[in-house]
Design an enzyme around this catalytic site. Structure first.
Site, PDB file in Angstrom:
ATOM      1  N   GLY A 234      31.784  39.600  41.073  1.00 29.60           N
ATOM      2  CA  GLY A 234      30.924  40.756  40.859  1.00 29.60           C
ATOM      3  C   GLY A 234      29.829  40.455  39.860  1.00 29.60           C
ATOM      4  O   GLY A 234      29.854  39.425  39.176  1.00 29.60           O
ATOM      5  N   GLY A 236      27.037  41.374  36.558  1.00 29.61           N
ATOM      6  CA  GLY A 236      27.054  41.982  35.234  1.00 29.61           C
ATOM      7  C   GLY A 236      27.727  41.143  34.168  1.00 29.61           C
ATOM      8  O   GLY A 236      28.171  40.018  34.395  1.00 29.61           O
ATOM      9  N   CYS A 262      35.653  34.190  39.942  1.00 32.04           N
ATOM     10  CA  CYS A 262      34.324  34.452  39.397  1.00 32.04           C
ATOM     11  C   CYS A 262      34.386  35.491  38.272  1.00 32.04           C
ATOM     12  O   CYS A 262      34.872  35.203  37.201  1.00 32.04           O
ATOM     13  CB  CYS A 262      33.375  34.863  40.521  1.00 32.04           C
ATOM     14  SG  CYS A 262      31.623  34.698  40.076  1.00 32.04           S
ATOM     15  N   PHE A 263      33.921  36.717  38.506  1.00 34.49           N
ATOM     16  CA  PHE A 263      34.008  37.761  37.498  1.00 34.49           C
ATOM     17  C   PHE A 263      35.460  37.993  37.105  1.00 34.49           C
ATOM     18  O   PHE A 263      35.768  38.264  35.937  1.00 34.49           O
ATOM     19  CB  PHE A 263      33.383  39.040  38.050  1.00 34.49           C
ATOM     20  CG  PHE A 263      32.969  40.039  37.001  1.00 34.49           C
ATOM     21  CD1 PHE A 263      32.047  39.700  36.027  1.00 34.49           C
ATOM     22  CD2 PHE A 263      33.491  41.312  36.993  1.00 34.49           C
ATOM     23  CE1 PHE A 263      31.654  40.610  35.059  1.00 34.49           C
ATOM     24  CE2 PHE A 263      33.112  42.246  36.039  1.00 34.49           C
ATOM     25  CZ  PHE A 263      32.189  41.895  35.066  1.00 34.49           C
ATOM     26  N   GLY A 306      26.463  33.935  35.758  1.00 34.89           N
ATOM     27  CA  GLY A 306      25.589  33.714  34.620  1.00 34.89           C
ATOM     28  C   GLY A 306      26.314  33.798  33.296  1.00 34.89           C
ATOM     29  O   GLY A 306      25.699  33.647  32.242  1.00 34.89           O
ATOM     30  N   HIS A 354      33.944  30.288  44.088  1.00 37.53           N
ATOM     31  CA  HIS A 354      34.306  31.118  45.234  1.00 37.53           C
ATOM     32  C   HIS A 354      35.053  30.287  46.281  1.00 37.53           C
ATOM     33  O   HIS A 354      34.426  29.641  47.127  1.00 37.53           O
ATOM     34  CB  HIS A 354      33.052  31.712  45.885  1.00 37.53           C
ATOM     35  CG  HIS A 354      32.322  32.688  45.016  1.00 37.53           C
ATOM     36  ND1 HIS A 354      31.438  33.615  45.515  1.00 37.53           N
ATOM     37  CD2 HIS A 354      32.342  32.888  43.677  1.00 37.53           C
ATOM     38  CE1 HIS A 354      30.944  34.342  44.526  1.00 37.53           C
ATOM     39  NE2 HIS A 354      31.479  33.912  43.403  1.00 37.53           N
ATOM     40  N   GLU A 356      36.505  31.229  48.829  1.00 42.65           N
ATOM     41  CA  GLU A 356      36.401  31.805  50.169  1.00 42.65           C
ATOM     42  C   GLU A 356      35.052  31.534  50.814  1.00 42.65           C
ATOM     43  O   GLU A 356      34.753  32.058  51.882  1.00 42.65           O
ATOM     44  CB  GLU A 356      36.635  33.317  50.102  1.00 42.65           C
ATOM     45  CG  GLU A 356      35.419  34.159  49.779  1.00 42.65           C
ATOM     46  CD  GLU A 356      34.786  33.882  48.430  1.00 42.65           C
ATOM     47  OE1 GLU A 356      33.602  34.189  48.270  1.00 42.65           O
ATOM     48  OE2 GLU A 356      35.453  33.351  47.531  1.00 42.65           O
TER      49      GLU A 356
END
Length: 392
Positions: A234, A236, A262-263, A306, A354, A356
């Site tokens: 995700g 942010g 990831c997030f 990021g 990732h 996937e």
């Protein structure tokens, strides 16, 4: 005779004052966001529809984009999420038997303001030097604004640091996807910007998947009594998702097996008591080299982040939040950024990339099998917490 100056039909403006003039691509108007670059030579549709890119103006480093068009099957979510799009040369024709539309058509349909005909190599070098920056694409009537006004608009937008975007990209309501093949158990998936293929692969590995909005409470998750919990990728700043961290800490104390990507990796790091920080220009694209520290095996991975976890690369560390021993399982070979966390005393692990990746590569796909086995072992009372290493 001196001819009057002609305003460019489109311009990309960076917060440091850099300007790159080009041609409109997709919708016209104004797009604001953090400028980032993606190094993938394929998979532009998966990139555009990845919710992790919300709030960002994405520039493709590959010079020729759009030649295979777009289709419904390769959509990673319900729409294009990028704030803006930058390419050097959009394809003038679509040439692929699977194409249903041109890329330009989808950009227009979703209102994505883009720019083409710019020197993407020069822009990439600028970002590599100065770091990811606030930026804006101005086209049509917006391109005629005075340069100082365009720069003011760019510099006054909110930076990505401190931004919580999960509520923007999450599913509006819960939905269920049944297990395919032999059932392993139930899984509660917190949608922080999940991609369609992630849900598909979890179901194909034997999980009855319940995808939940980012606003789901701890009580609602516990009411489901899941056999496993998953936090998705995700957009942010993970430091702005304190509620998701607190809920994860409670679920970890419940002993529920956890897998995050990831997030979800960054939020596990914060749940374990580590800090996160913003990278200068992040990791994006489908050619990011990562090393499994236990086996030495190198995986080529798809990434889009990021921010990163600040944890010791070497050795075993006690979780500052009291979850036992933790070690960094994977590390970036480009800049030594943490790419995976492995808990040694609780059934939890995560990776920054990732596994996937629908557009490829698939080097890390074994992680789905590994988590499936972790849940099975936990249920059968034969759990071995270690999770890193290539599939056997």
């Amino acid at each position: 005779m001196t001819l009057p100056a002609v305003a460019p039909s489109a311009v990309l403006v960076l917060e440091d004052g850099s300007r790159f003039e080009g041609r409109p691509y997709g919708s016209t108007g104004r797009a604001l966001g953090e400028i980032v670059f993606s190094t993938g030579m394929t998979g532009y549709q998966e990139t555009l529809t990845d919710p992790s890119y919300a709030g960002q103006i994405v520039m493709m480093t590959a010079p020729h984009i759009g030649n295979t068009g777009v289709n419904d099957e390769d959509m990673e979510s319900r729409k294009i999420w990028v704030a803006g799009f930058v390419v050097r040369e959009p394809s003038r024709v679509v040439s692929n038997y699977r194409a249903q539309r041109s890329l330009d058509e989808d950009l227009v349909a979703d209102g994505v303001v883009g720019i083409s005909g710019v020197d993407t190599r020069a822009i990439t070098r600028r970002i590599r030097s100065a770091g990811a920056m606030r930026s804006g694409v101005f086209s049509g009537a917006e391109a005629a604004l005075a340069p100082e006004e365009q720069l003011r608009i760019v510099q006054e937008q909110e930076p990505m640091a401190g931004m919580n975007l999960s509520a923007v990209v999450t599913t509006p309501e819960r939905y269920d996807v049944p297990a395919v093949g032999e059932r392993v158990g139930s899984m509660a998936v917190l949608d922080l910007g999940i991609k369609r293929q992630t849900v598909t692969y979890l179901a194909e590995h034997g999980f009855d998947v319940t995808v939940l909005p980012s606003t789901t409470t701890l009580a609602e998750v516990r009411e489901l009594a899941p056999d496993a919990v998953f936090y998705s990728n995700g957009p942010g700043d993970p430091a702005a998702s304190g509620g998701h961290v607190e809920m994860l800490q409670a679920l970890l104390r419940d002993g529920i097996p956890y897998f995050g990507i990831c997030f979800g990796n960054q939020l596990l790091g914060r749940a374990l008591g580590f800090e996160t920080y913003k990278l200068a220009f992040g990791h994006r694209g489908i050619n990011q080299p990562v090393q499994d520290k236990r086996t030495g095996r190198v995986e080529i991975t798809a990434q889009n982040h990021g921010f990163a976890v600040d944890a010791p690369i070497e050795g075993i560390t006690e979780s500052p939040a009291g979850f036992g021993r933790v070690q960094v399982s994977h590390v970036s070979l480009n800049d030594s950024v943490v790419e995976g966390l492995e808990c040694l005393d609780i059934p939890a692990f995560s990776v920054q990339y990732h596994p996937e990746a629908a557009a490829g590569p698939h080097d890390a796909f074994y992680l789905f099998d590994r988590f499936r086995q972790l849940v099975l072992d936990r249920r059968n009372g034969t759990a071995t917490i270690a999770t890193s290493g290539a599939a056997q």
